[in-house]
Scaffold this active site. Structure first.
Site, mmCIF file in Angstrom:
data_model
loop_
_atom_site.group_PDB
_atom_site.id
_atom_site.type_symbol
_atom_site.label_atom_id
_atom_site.label_comp_id
_atom_site.label_asym_id
_atom_site.label_seq_id
_atom_site.Cartn_x
_atom_site.Cartn_y
_atom_site.Cartn_z
ATOM 1 N N CYS A 1 0.758 -1.139 -0.155
ATOM 2 C CA CYS A 1 -0.067 -0.074 -0.061
ATOM 3 C C CYS A 1 0.932 1.317 0.000
ATOM 4 O O CYS A 1 1.258 1.530 1.007
ATOM 5 C CB CYS A 1 -0.809 -0.145 1.560
ATOM 6 S SG CYS A 1 -1.962 1.533 1.180
ATOM 7 N N CYS B 1 -0.499 4.176 2.174
ATOM 8 C CA CYS B 1 -0.309 3.932 3.699
ATOM 9 C C CYS B 1 1.305 4.125 3.951
ATOM 10 O O CYS B 1 1.270 4.806 4.804
ATOM 11 C CB CYS B 1 -0.396 2.481 4.089
ATOM 12 S SG CYS B 1 -2.007 1.663 3.389
ATOM 13 N N ASP B 2 2.235 3.382 3.278
ATOM 14 C CA ASP B 2 3.672 3.447 3.871
ATOM 15 C C ASP B 2 4.433 4.294 2.833
ATOM 16 O O ASP B 2 5.617 4.533 3.300
ATOM 17 C CB ASP B 2 3.904 1.949 3.518
ATOM 18 C CG ASP B 2 3.271 1.121 4.409
ATOM 19 O OD1 ASP B 2 2.835 1.583 5.511
ATOM 20 O OD2 ASP B 2 3.087 -0.030 4.117
#
Ligand code: NDP
Length: 326
Positions: free
Chosen positions: A140, A143-144
């Site tokens: 992701c 997300c990261d």
């Protein structure tokens, strides 16, 4: 009726942000929800390190911690959170039947499906090792990606998701190397053109991952090979992003619910209703577009409200959550 049959007003299946949010809302609406956590309690976020984009956590929070907090919040309102895995359903009648671990049978007035989706990974031992260590493997970018600011990363995949994620990463990272196994993209032309025209994205066609390299703690590079020439080389990188698709966890519902060709539950637009009355869907099980914790939580809230309105319209009078009934 067998002693092993329990009747509940609202059964929630799955324990990611969607399921727990549905539980919070359903519990506060006095629906006495029972939530089964499934095989991966806490869902996909338990494989994420730091979550920095969920509103309300100015300093960020780890994925597992956030899921524990959501569980506690649901339990504070007496949501009944249980271990267990749904192995069979029968949504053909007025009362929806759900079996847990092939044994316990539950009869439900409403069901909220929050079973999520699982990111696909390549399956290499080295990939799984650094994924579990939280050491630089992610599925992701949104997300990261932030953790790899000004660094060099490798991304595998050639679909729309891969292009979108590569483009997202290119705005944060010094360089993104895209590994494409065929000699062309699967992505739409417009998405492919966007990555092709981004200067700090390098695309390697006919290329596959041989091994994710690291120092035992974190990723330091990726060894790839050209599947036409078998030539190998190492790309230095601190992040390895996998964007080869997701699989929604919906197989158990396929005989009763309308699913799209990938297996995502088809919901009535603008609501969480499915094709079966009293069965609602929230989170990634129905969302291949946004796939964020916050959007999953939002649809979890919607599902609980939809279920509440459905129950109110039905004016159900039975006693809920009794261990057995006749
Ligand atoms: P897709 O199934 O479309 O693409 C998966 C990609 O991963 C393919 O290029 C495939 O390669 C590659 N792949 C699969 N397995 C491997 C492997 N083992 N090694 C290397 N590469 C592999 O998934 P997406 O998640 O990209 O998209 C899913 C759906 O969501 C699509 O319909 C897409 O259009 C849609 N979507 C739309 C977006 C938008 O419109 N903004 C954004 C994101 C997704 P190969 O091509 O060789 O099979």
């Amino acid at each position: 009726m067998s002693e092993n049959i329990e009747r509940v007003k609202c059964l929630i299946i799955g324990s990611g942000p969607a399921g727990y949010t549905a539980a919070i809302y359903a519990a506060r609406a006095n629906m006495k929800p029972v939530l089964y956590q499934g095989a991966q309690p806490g869902g996909q976020l338990t494989t994420t390190n730091e979550v920095e984009n969920f509103p309300g956590y100015p300093e960020g929070i780890t994925g597992p911690e956030m899921m524990i907090e959501l569980q506690k919040q649901a339990e504070r309102f007496e949501a009944d959170i249980r271990d267990g895995w749904v192995t069979k359903v029968d949504f053909s009648g007025d009362v929806h039947k759900v079996w847990i671990n092939d044994s316990k049978e539950i009869h439900c007035d409403t069901v909220i499906i929050s079973t999520g989706a699982s990111a696909k990974y390549l399956g290499l031992d080295s990939e799984q090792k650094y994924l579990k260590l939280g050491g630089g493997v992610s599925a992701c970018a949104v997300c990261d990606g932030f953790f790899y600011r000004n660094q060099e990363v490798v991304l595998v995949g050639a679909g729309d998701s891969a292009c979108e994620e590569a483009h997202y990463l290119s705005k944060l990272c010094k360089k993104v190397t895209m590994i494409v196994r065929r000699d062309e993209f699967r992505a739409s032309k417009i998405m492919a053109a966007r990555v092709i025209n981004t200067p700090n994205i390098e695309i390697l066609f006919n290329t596959e991952t041989d091994e994710v390299l690291g120092d035992g703690q974190v990723v330091t590079g990726v060894r790839v090979f050209n599947n036409q020439t078998n030539e190998k080389h190492v790309i230095p990188a601190t992040g390895f992003f996998v964007a080869i698709g997701h699989k929604p966890n919906t197989d158990v519902f396929k005989d009763f619910l309308d699913l799209d060709e990938t297996g995502y539950v088809i919901n009535v637009p603008g609501s969480t209703k499915t094709n079966v009355e009293g069965v609602f869907v929230s989170g990634d099980a129905a969302d291949h577009v946004y796939r964020q914790a916050i959007t999953a939580a939002g649809t979890g809230c919607m599902a609980a409200l939809d279920a509440e309105r459905y129950l109110a319209a039905k004016d159900s009078t039975f006693e809920v959550s009794t261990p057995s009934y006749n």
